[in-house]
Design a protein around this motif. Structure first.
Motif, short mmCIF file in Angstrom:
data_model
loop_
_atom_site.label_atom_id
_atom_site.label_comp_id
_atom_site.label_asym_id
_atom_site.label_seq_id
_atom_site.Cartn_x
_atom_site.Cartn_y
_atom_site.Cartn_z
N GLY A 32 0.82 -1.20 0.00
CA GLY A 32 0.00 0.00 0.00
C GLY A 32 0.86 1.25 0.00
O GLY A 32 1.94 1.28 0.60
N LYS A 33 0.40 2.28 -0.67
CA LYS A 33 1.12 3.55 -0.71
C LYS A 33 1.43 4.04 0.70
O LYS A 33 0.58 3.97 1.59
CB LYS A 33 0.28 4.59 -1.46
CG LYS A 33 0.97 5.92 -1.70
CD LYS A 33 0.06 6.87 -2.47
CE LYS A 33 0.72 8.24 -2.65
NZ LYS A 33 -0.18 9.18 -3.35
N SER A 81 6.02 6.41 -1.60
CA SER A 81 5.13 7.56 -1.73
C SER A 81 4.46 7.66 -3.09
O SER A 81 3.55 8.47 -3.28
CB SER A 81 5.90 8.85 -1.45
OG SER A 81 6.87 9.09 -2.46
N THR A 82 4.93 6.84 -4.04
CA THR A 82 4.42 6.93 -5.41
C THR A 82 3.93 5.57 -5.89
O THR A 82 4.63 4.56 -5.75
CB THR A 82 5.52 7.43 -6.36
OG1 THR A 82 6.03 8.68 -5.87
CG2 THR A 82 4.98 7.63 -7.76
N VAL A 83 2.73 5.53 -6.46
CA VAL A 83 2.20 4.30 -7.04
C VAL A 83 3.05 3.92 -8.24
O VAL A 83 3.35 4.75 -9.11
CB VAL A 83 0.73 4.49 -7.46
CG1 VAL A 83 0.22 3.30 -8.26
CG2 VAL A 83 -0.15 4.72 -6.23
N VAL A 85 3.86 -0.77 -5.66
CA VAL A 85 3.16 0.12 -4.73
C VAL A 85 1.81 0.48 -5.34
O VAL A 85 1.73 0.95 -6.47
CB VAL A 85 3.99 1.39 -4.45
CG1 VAL A 85 3.22 2.33 -3.53
CG2 VAL A 85 5.33 1.02 -3.83
N VAL A 86 0.73 0.22 -4.59
CA VAL A 86 -0.62 0.43 -5.11
C VAL A 86 -1.36 1.48 -4.29
O VAL A 86 -1.01 1.75 -3.13
CB VAL A 86 -1.43 -0.89 -5.11
CG1 VAL A 86 -0.77 -1.93 -5.98
CG2 VAL A 86 -1.60 -1.42 -3.68
N ASP A 87 -2.37 2.06 -4.89
CA ASP A 87 -3.26 2.99 -4.18
C ASP A 87 -3.93 2.22 -3.04
O ASP A 87 -4.54 1.17 -3.25
CB ASP A 87 -4.31 3.55 -5.14
CG ASP A 87 -5.17 4.63 -4.50
OD1 ASP A 87 -5.90 4.31 -3.54
OD2 ASP A 87 -5.12 5.77 -4.97
N SER A 88 -3.81 2.74 -1.83
CA SER A 88 -4.31 2.01 -0.66
C SER A 88 -5.83 1.92 -0.61
O SER A 88 -6.39 1.02 0.02
CB SER A 88 -3.81 2.69 0.62
OG SER A 88 -2.41 2.72 0.66
#
Length: 556
Positions: free
Chosen positions: A93-94, A172-174, A186-189
């Motif tokens: 998660g982000k 901090s970045t998707v 990294v994905v949008d939480s």
């Protein structure tokens, strides 16, 4: 130094710690314990060694409730996972943040091998408070005892862990970061969880309800836990409520100095605002987003009643259950028997399981269970394999929207009274005595075990007493010593448990339940309705004498 052709890895010598046995919700300790050299690394390595190898490599979802030490722990997980060579992918998660329900959803959606969740749930956060690490399996739910036992055995035998010499990943970045065959995504939480909720609920009907009832007000308190961004995305962005409908919506590492447990004691700011401002519908969630509390001006929805009302309305008010039907209902053993009466009326099976969501997961995987709950403010369904705070909030809003199509101006109080008139009322309360001296708590439990059928306390005669034992109908595993039950001849119940969710000392939980079909008592304040039963419980346990506690820490 070891090289896999893409990056170097270091084998670090270590020695075991003797206190890394996971409880019902993973390993929970003070932050300073996890900050000891090698402590966190040992436990992460012990988890990875307990996961069977996969042909295409192990894939894991990683995220937490945003509490202090979470970001450091995520970077340790990345480097140890890369060093293990068995892990091919991490989905994170982000900012390293995921609610527990959202993590369960991602595990299931991506068909991941499992997930590592960094949370101590409803426990306080910050440098001097709690941290936790929990492993979830491929169904998205908490690991069963066979897996947690394997993790513990690994932790007792560990002599080294391997850590990759790679830079910290930007959380901090998707996006995707690749280190040769090892991938970090990294994905949008929030995004995937919102999509899931829109598949379960009819957002348009809830919006219509708000539009037709402009005086109906909502206030959601995320207690500076993980659900703040989820609540804002759903309640404000999707359902069109004003920004002021969410409070304490920014996740903080120390939860703003509060105790992120959604009950009348710790969510006092919400309780005070609901009463002062005349809020129609108030809700709160805990640190990692899996618990919920529902209140309104002059109304508190007991969690045991909450799951019963949701179960009663689900196949009428919630599209998901209109499609699937109700396969079965369940509650944890200490939870009141209110939902049992709903199951009987609907002609479906009711299951009574030990405390711990993993027991519900087995029944869901076998398609025998649709809706379930725990009295500890946990409610959920088979849409994932964890309890889900925002799911419960949306369930209540859906029920209110449906009820108001049948009759105008139906509120929380009306729904509860309608339920009691149909099924009777189960007065229910829990008394928590937190951080009790462990030896004193053991004396309480030992004394309780001396009681037998036929004894009378404050007019209540014991008809049955036992230490609850559960045989799982799916995998036939047996769970013993799950709580001392005293069932009196009139059907009232008193239950005592030692909780495993704290980080130090012991928490003694006392549960009391009394059923009535006398309509003139339905409006009675709960503590008044069970006052004589509380006296019996304290008399039989000698809890105040053994612990020195004159009052519980929390009453719910």
């Amino acid at each position: 130094m070891i090289s896999n052709g893409h990056y170097n890895c270091n084998a670090v010598k270590t020695t075991p710690f003797g206190d890394q046995k996971p409880g019902t919700s993973g390993l929970r300790k003070r932050v300073k314990v996890f900050q000891q050299p090698h402590y966190t690394e040992n436990f992460i390595m012990s988890i990875l060694k307990a996961i069977p190898s996969a042909e295409n490599g192990i894939s894991l979802v990683v995220g937490g409730d945003g509490r202090y030490f979470g970001k450091e722990a995520v970077q340790k997980i990345i480097k140890i996972a890369a060093g293990s060579l068995a892990v091919s992918k991490l989905i994170i998660g982000k900012e390293g943040i995921l609610s527990t329900p959202a993590a369960s959803n991602l595990i299931r959606k991506h068909r991941a091998t499992g997930g590592i969740l960094l949370t101590a749930s409803h426990n306080p956060g910050g440098p001097d408070n709690d941290f936790g690490i929990k492993y979830n399996i491929a169904n998205g739910g908490p690991a069963p005892e066979s897996v947690t036992d394997a993790i513990f055995e690994n932790s007792k035998a560990i002599t080294e862990y391997v850590i990759a010499d790679i830079p910290d990943v930007d959380l901090s970045t998707v996006g995707v970061t690749r280190f040769g065959p090892f991938t970090v995504q990294v994905v949008d939480s929030v995004e995937d969880y919102v999509v899931l909720m829109k598949e379960i609920y009819d957002f348009s009907s809830i919006k219509n309800f708000f539009a037709q009832n402009p005086n109906f007000t909502v206030l959601m308190d995320s207690m500076h836990g993980v659900t703040g961004p989820y609540a804002k995305a759903i309640l404000v962005n999707e359902l069109g409520l004003p920004e002021k409908s969410v409070m304490n919506a920014v996740p903080l590492e120390d939860f703003g100095g509060g105790h992120p447990d959604p009950n009348l004691t710790y969510a006092h700011e919400l309780v005070e605002r609901v009463e002062k401002e005349g809020i129609s519908f108030g809700a709160a969630s805990d640190g990692d987003g899996d618990r919920n509390m529902i209140i309104g001006k002059g109304v508190f929805v007991n969690p045991s009643d909450s799951v019963a009302v949701i179960a009663d309305y689900a196949d009428k008010a919630i599209p998901y259950f209109k499609r699937t039907g109700i396969k079965g209902l369940a509650r944890s053993m200490p939870t009141s028997m209110s939902i049992d009466r709903v199951a009987k009326a609907k002609g479906v099976k009711i299951y009574e399981v030990p405390t711990g969501w993993k027991f519900f997961g087995n029944l869901m995987d076998a398609e025998q269970l649709s809706i379930c709950g725990e009295e500890s403010f946990g409610t959920g369904s088979d849409h994932i394999r964890e309890k889900d705070g925002l799911w419960a909030v949306l369930a209540w809003l859906s029920i209110l929207a449906y009820a108001n199509t049948q009759q105008k101006n139906i509120g929380l109080h009306d729904l509860l009274q309608t339920h009691y008139k149909k099924y009777g009322r189960n007065f229910f309360s829990r008394y928590d005595y937190e951080e009790v001296d462990s030896a004193a708590a053991s004396k309480v439990m030992a004394h309780l075990r001396t009681h037998s059928v036929g004894q009378v306390f404050n007019g209540y005669k014991i008809g049955l007493c036992d230490d609850f034992e559960y045989t799982d109908p799916i995998d036939h595993s047996v769970s013993k010593n799950q709580g001392l039950r005293f069932i009196f001849e009139d059907g009232s119940r008193v239950i005592f448990r030692l909780s495993g969710t704290g980080s130090q000392g012991a928490t003694v939980r006392l549960y009391v339940e009394k059923f009535t079909e006398k309509a003139d008592l339905y409006e009675l304040e709960c503590q008044v309705g069970i006052r004589d039963l509380i006296v019996a419980a304290l008399e039989m346990s000698r809890l105040q004498e053994f612990t020195g506690r004159k009052e519980p820490t929390v009453i719910t």
